[in-house]
Design an enzyme around this catalytic site. Structure first.
Site, PDB file in Angstrom:
ATOM      1  N   HIS A 259       2.637 -10.791  10.217  1.00 48.46           N
ATOM      2  CA  HIS A 259       3.766 -11.087   9.302  1.00 48.46           C
ATOM      3  C   HIS A 259       4.395 -12.416   9.879  1.00 48.46           C
ATOM      4  O   HIS A 259       4.657 -12.466  11.059  1.00 48.46           O
ATOM      5  CB  HIS A 259       4.821  -9.905   9.331  1.00 48.46           C
ATOM      6  CG  HIS A 259       6.081 -10.388   8.315  1.00 48.46           C
ATOM      7  ND1 HIS A 259       6.041 -10.363   7.059  1.00 48.46           N
ATOM      8  CD2 HIS A 259       7.275 -10.706   8.697  1.00 48.46           C
ATOM      9  CE1 HIS A 259       7.080 -10.785   6.675  1.00 48.46           C
ATOM     10  NE2 HIS A 259       7.996 -11.062   7.482  1.00 48.46           N
TER      11      HIS A 259
ATOM     12  N   ASP B 233       6.815  -3.987   6.118  1.00 46.63           N
ATOM     13  CA  ASP B 233       7.098  -4.846   7.379  1.00 46.63           C
ATOM     14  C   ASP B 233       7.924  -4.041   8.573  1.00 46.63           C
ATOM     15  O   ASP B 233       8.510  -4.667   9.071  1.00 46.63           O
ATOM     16  CB  ASP B 233       7.400  -6.222   7.110  1.00 46.63           C
ATOM     17  CG  ASP B 233       6.733  -6.900   6.276  1.00 46.63           C
ATOM     18  OD1 ASP B 233       5.350  -6.704   6.327  1.00 46.63           O
ATOM     19  OD2 ASP B 233       7.126  -7.720   5.377  1.00 46.63           O
TER      20      ASP B 233
ATOM     21  N   SER C 226       4.542 -11.910  14.012  1.00 51.34           N
ATOM     22  CA  SER C 226       4.583 -10.643  14.587  1.00 51.34           C
ATOM     23  C   SER C 226       3.218  -9.827  13.990  1.00 51.34           C
ATOM     24  O   SER C 226       2.824 -10.037  12.759  1.00 51.34           O
ATOM     25  CB  SER C 226       5.552  -9.780  14.303  1.00 51.34           C
ATOM     26  OG  SER C 226       6.819 -10.685  14.310  1.00 51.34           O
TER      27      SER C 226
ATOM     28  N   LEU D 172       0.801  -1.308   0.013  1.00 55.02           N
ATOM     29  CA  LEU D 172      -0.085   0.050  -0.079  1.00 55.02           C
ATOM     30  C   LEU D 172       0.777   1.160   0.022  1.00 55.02           C
ATOM     31  O   LEU D 172       1.904   1.269   0.610  1.00 55.02           O
ATOM     32  CB  LEU D 172      -0.885  -0.017   1.281  1.00 55.02           C
ATOM     33  CG  LEU D 172      -1.953  -1.308   1.129  1.00 55.02           C
ATOM     34  CD1 LEU D 172      -2.778  -1.254   2.567  1.00 55.02           C
ATOM     35  CD2 LEU D 172      -3.150  -0.802   0.103  1.00 55.02           C
TER      36      LEU D 172
ATOM     37  N   ASN E 159      -0.784  -5.425  10.444  1.00 55.81           N
ATOM     38  CA  ASN E 159      -0.511  -6.344   9.697  1.00 55.81           C
ATOM     39  C   ASN E 159      -0.072  -7.685  10.398  1.00 55.81           C
ATOM     40  O   ASN E 159       0.453  -7.589  11.469  1.00 55.81           O
ATOM     41  CB  ASN E 159       0.567  -6.099   8.507  1.00 55.81           C
ATOM     42  CG  ASN E 159       0.935  -7.085   7.675  1.00 55.81           C
ATOM     43  OD1 ASN E 159       0.089  -7.867   7.319  1.00 55.81           O
ATOM     44  ND2 ASN E 159       2.187  -7.376   7.375  1.00 55.81           N
TER      45      ASN E 159
HETATM   46  C1  GRF Z   1       0.170 -15.606   6.620  1.00 54.52           C
HETATM   47  O1  GRF Z   1       1.316 -16.540   6.859  1.00 54.52           O
HETATM   48  C2  GRF Z   1       0.301 -14.158   6.901  1.00 54.52           C
HETATM   49  O2  GRF Z   1       1.166 -14.051   8.003  1.00 54.52           O
HETATM   50  C3  GRF Z   1       1.045 -13.630   5.653  1.00 54.52           C
HETATM   51  O3  GRF Z   1       0.262 -14.323   4.656  1.00 54.52           O
HETATM   52  C4  GRF Z   1      -0.059 -15.633   5.182  1.00 54.52           C
HETATM   53  C5  GRF Z   1      -1.622 -15.705   4.905  1.00 54.52           C
HETATM   54  O4  GRF Z   1      -2.370 -16.570   5.250  1.00 54.52           O
HETATM   55  N1  GRF Z   1       1.033 -12.299   5.571  1.00 54.52           N
HETATM   56  P1  GRF Z   1      -4.043 -16.543   5.131  1.00 54.52           P
HETATM   57  O5  GRF Z   1      -4.579 -15.986   3.815  1.00 54.52           O
HETATM   58  O6  GRF Z   1      -4.421 -15.790   6.296  1.00 54.52           O
HETATM   59  O7  GRF Z   1      -4.241 -17.972   5.191  1.00 54.52           O
END
Ligand code: GRF
Length: 188
Positions: free
Chosen positions: A110, A146, A137, A94, A108
């Protein structure tokens, strides 16, 4: 009053589901008011509909500029009276246009122990670096990828015979606990 959440997805939506499940508890201080997907056939959209959630598709490919794309998202967020945005596997970076509007109100999740392993392929990189621990996190979203302030983390051990898939699966389980927990703390 429950905090109105907007959840952004691009894929499987398992984090979205874990948040939606938590929101079903009567004493949970938030509710999912909108699910935004930039991918028209994201698997998570099906689950969102099954859960009876309001969904909207804002396909980035239909917009000639990033700002137009984000303006359309913003329009939906305002219309749905969203108070907190949760990125959950949202695979678009974004721009300051949207990030600055939601400063301190956009989270978010991560899959790494930030500041380690920003960006993609975090599980592979953790294994290659011989990390003894790994995890996930929840952080505030800022313009740097991030890089925003970390709010909460969950740590898991890396096993001697771990594979990328096994590690990813265990981190995802930790994500499903951490994200709703963090939202609860922030909204209380
Ligand atoms: C997760 O591992 C999240 O941390 C990362 O992308 C993945 C998304 O998984 N940003 P989901 O779509 O919630 O199953």
């Amino acid at each position: 009053m429950k905090t109105r959440l907007g959840i952004f997805i691009s894929g499987g939506g398992s984090n979205m589901q874990s948040i939606a499940k938590a929101c079903e508890q009567p004493n949970f201080p938030a509710q999912v008011s909108l699910v935004v997907s930039n991918i028209p056939d994201a698997r998570g959209l099906r689950f969102a509909k099954q859960l009876g959630l309001k969904t909207v598709i804002v396909d980035h490919q239909s917009f000639s500029t990033r700002k137009d794309f984000e303006q359309e998202i913003q329009k939906h967020l305002v219309k749905a009276k969203i108070e907190l945005v949760c990125l959950a596997g949202f695979m678009r970076i974004l721009s300051p246009f949207l990030v600055e509007k939601w400063q301190g109100k956009m989270l978010n999740i991560h899959p790494s122990l930030l500041p380690k392993f920003r960006g993609l392929n975090t599980h592979k990189r953790a294994l290659e670096a011989n990390e003894k621990t790994h995890g996930c996190s929840v952080h505030f979203v800022t313009v740097g990828l991030d890089e925003g302030p970390v709010i909460a983390q969950s740590t898991i051990p890396v096993l001697s015979d771990d594979t990328i898939q096994a590690l990813q699966a265990r981190v995802l389980i930790a994500e499903h606990i951490l994200y709703p927990q963090t939202i609860k703390q922030l909204c209380q």
